[in-house]
Design a protein around this motif. Sequence first.
Motif, short mmCIF file in Angstrom:
data_model
loop_
_atom_site.label_atom_id
_atom_site.label_comp_id
_atom_site.label_asym_id
_atom_site.label_seq_id
_atom_site.Cartn_x
_atom_site.Cartn_y
_atom_site.Cartn_z
N LEU A 41 -45.57 73.70 14.50
CA LEU A 41 -45.08 72.93 15.63
C LEU A 41 -43.62 73.23 15.95
CD1 LEU A 41 -46.67 69.44 14.84
CD2 LEU A 41 -47.48 71.21 16.40
N LEU A 42 -43.00 74.06 15.12
CA LEU A 42 -41.56 74.25 15.25
C LEU A 42 -41.15 74.64 16.67
CD1 LEU A 42 -38.73 74.49 14.11
CD2 LEU A 42 -39.24 76.82 13.41
N ASP A 43 -41.71 75.74 17.17
CA ASP A 43 -41.26 76.23 18.47
C ASP A 43 -41.56 75.22 19.57
OD1 ASP A 43 -40.14 78.76 17.75
OD2 ASP A 43 -42.16 79.42 17.28
N GLU A 44 -42.72 74.61 19.49
CA GLU A 44 -43.08 73.62 20.49
C GLU A 44 -42.09 72.45 20.50
OE1 GLU A 44 -46.96 72.08 19.75
OE2 GLU A 44 -46.51 70.17 20.76
N LEU A 45 -41.77 71.97 19.30
CA LEU A 45 -40.85 70.83 19.22
C LEU A 45 -39.45 71.22 19.68
CD1 LEU A 45 -42.02 69.20 15.88
CD2 LEU A 45 -42.19 68.24 18.18
N VAL A 46 -39.05 72.42 19.33
CA VAL A 46 -37.72 72.86 19.77
C VAL A 46 -37.69 72.95 21.29
CG1 VAL A 46 -36.15 74.83 19.79
CG2 VAL A 46 -37.12 74.03 17.64
N THR A 73 -30.79 66.93 16.53
CA THR A 73 -32.21 66.92 16.83
C THR A 73 -32.91 68.10 16.17
OG1 THR A 73 -31.72 65.94 18.97
CG2 THR A 73 -33.91 66.91 18.67
N VAL A 74 -32.36 69.27 16.37
CA VAL A 74 -32.99 70.46 15.80
C VAL A 74 -32.95 70.39 14.28
CG1 VAL A 74 -33.01 72.95 15.80
CG2 VAL A 74 -32.25 71.72 17.82
N HIS A 75 -31.83 69.94 13.76
CA HIS A 75 -31.74 69.82 12.31
C HIS A 75 -32.78 68.84 11.78
CE1 HIS A 75 -30.15 69.86 8.32
NE2 HIS A 75 -29.95 68.57 8.34
N GLY A 76 -32.95 67.73 12.47
CA GLY A 76 -33.94 66.76 12.04
C GLY A 76 -35.35 67.34 12.09
N ILE A 77 -35.64 68.09 13.11
CA ILE A 77 -36.97 68.71 13.21
C ILE A 77 -37.20 69.64 12.03
CG2 ILE A 77 -38.34 70.35 14.53
CD1 ILE A 77 -37.08 69.19 17.07
N THR A 78 -36.21 70.48 11.74
CA THR A 78 -36.41 71.43 10.64
C THR A 78 -36.47 70.70 9.30
OG1 THR A 78 -34.02 71.80 10.50
CG2 THR A 78 -35.28 73.29 11.89
N THR A 79 -35.70 69.63 9.17
CA THR A 79 -35.77 68.86 7.92
C THR A 79 -37.17 68.33 7.71
OG1 THR A 79 -33.45 68.21 8.12
CG2 THR A 79 -34.84 66.91 6.65
N MET A 80 -37.76 67.80 8.77
CA MET A 80 -39.10 67.25 8.64
C MET A 80 -40.12 68.35 8.34
SD MET A 80 -39.29 64.22 11.49
CE MET A 80 -38.22 62.79 11.38
N THR A 95 -33.89 63.35 15.98
CA THR A 95 -32.48 63.27 16.39
C THR A 95 -31.73 62.27 15.52
OG1 THR A 95 -33.14 63.73 18.66
CG2 THR A 95 -30.93 62.83 18.30
N VAL A 96 -32.28 61.09 15.39
CA VAL A 96 -31.60 60.07 14.60
C VAL A 96 -31.52 60.50 13.14
CG1 VAL A 96 -31.54 57.65 14.01
CG2 VAL A 96 -32.47 58.37 16.19
N HIS A 97 -32.60 61.06 12.66
CA HIS A 97 -32.57 61.52 11.28
C HIS A 97 -31.51 62.59 11.08
CE1 HIS A 97 -33.85 62.47 7.29
NE2 HIS A 97 -34.05 63.72 7.61
N GLY A 98 -31.40 63.50 12.02
CA GLY A 98 -30.39 64.54 11.93
C GLY A 98 -29.00 63.96 11.94
#
Lengths: 215, 215
Positions: A193-198, A176-183, B176-179
């Motif tokens: 939005l990073l901290d909020e999403l994390v 999940t976290v990796h996907g967020i940072t990838t996006m 999450t899925v993307h990660g």
Amino acid sequence: MLSKETLTAKLGAVPEAEPRSYHHGNLRTALLDAAERGLREHGADQLSLRDLAREIGVSHAAPRRHFADRQALLDALAESGFLRLADTLRSALAEAADDFSARVRDSVTAYAHFATDNAALLELMYTSKHRPEAPRIAEAAGAAFGPLIELIEQGQAHGALEPGDPERIGLVLYATVHGITTMINGDMIAGELLDELVETAVAQFLRGTRPLRNP
Amino acid sequence: MLSKETLTAKLGAVPEAEPRSYHHGNLRTALLDAAERGLREHGADQLSLRDLAREIGVSHAAPRRHFADRQALLDALAESGFLRLADTLRSALAEAADDFSARVRDSVTAYAHFATDNAALLELMYTSKHRPEAPRIAEAAGAAFGPLIELIEQGQAHGALEPGDPERIGLVLYATVHGITTMINGDMIAGELLDELVETAVAQFLRGTRPLRNP
DNA sequence: CCTCAATGTAGACAGCGGAAACAATGTTGT
DNA sequence: ACAACATTGTTTCCGCTGTCTACATTGAGG
């Protein structure tokens, strides 16, 4: 090497003397350092062995003595990236509070910031083409994720997490976290939005993996 | 090569006539098709404009009439990738059952399989360097994620999901899925775990975002 | 029918990764 | 101390690539 550079060499530091002679002495690490800077500033695609050689002041074929080809240099960068990530996560956990949710939040936040602060490097780390060098990368990656899996196990031991394979449960969180940072790194969503999403991800994770008390 | 030329041509598909004269007639789409094949088989790094031109049987400078430079071709590939992804998600949702959790599971599974079936393409889609072509890519990406955000809103309307910004809540799921797929595509975890991990992710998501009844 | 924009071609250029032969410098055994 | 030897850097060459410019062919619209 026992002539003039004895003192600096003894300290293990970079000689970095201006009047360099035939042998550089630290070309491998100099290449890795320059490559890491170039990676950060211009991305992996723009990374050229000849550029690095020029920047360091060495002939264009010299890097070949230390890296079989361009991909070998990129592999080495990826490996060192995982090692640095492992350090980052370890120290984040060392400084985190005792309670489980704080430890999850802090480690995951550390990962997220590492990933966005080293966007090009992360891309490299996760696109390691399966090569002879790949096992070393996989090993380093394992070392980076080790502490996190342990954290999941501790959470289960303390009854904060449902039982089950720690790797499977934890992997979903890190994915999940990796996907967020990838996006974020791919400019699909705003970096602010990073901290909020994390936070959201951690909250969802803790709620979604809590042991069922009243089924 | 293909026997159904006349029929497909009528449907607006590629003519693909063998005896080509000075003007190819469909060079742009021929390039995109060949590029997509090369991307799948050898990765984006190995994609060479000259190779594509050779394969199609056209001079090495011809592609330049349709793509300003190599990156423009990659951008076009990324954009069409998002459009195809949008189609995939839409049809997955069209065929899914009515209940919310099934719709979430099916759409997310469709994303996951698209991502692992088109690994190199996905990498391209998420590493779009910010370029003039980038807005088109971002727009296509938005189109792909639109149906998913709608799905979250429907879940909220039916009381299956907690209230809150649908983008924020849904983004965590898709991240999450993307990660997960990124890790599989990067050989960090075995591909056989895909469905299992996706199931876990969906289950965690549904549990983690369920409205609180007894606070 | 003739012009003109679109599309493909031919040739040149610099830069790159890689290979091979050569040169300078450390290292090591005696 | 000194002679092999290994390591590391240099030079030169090759084929390939992306890109640029000038030119050729074609199809469409006045």
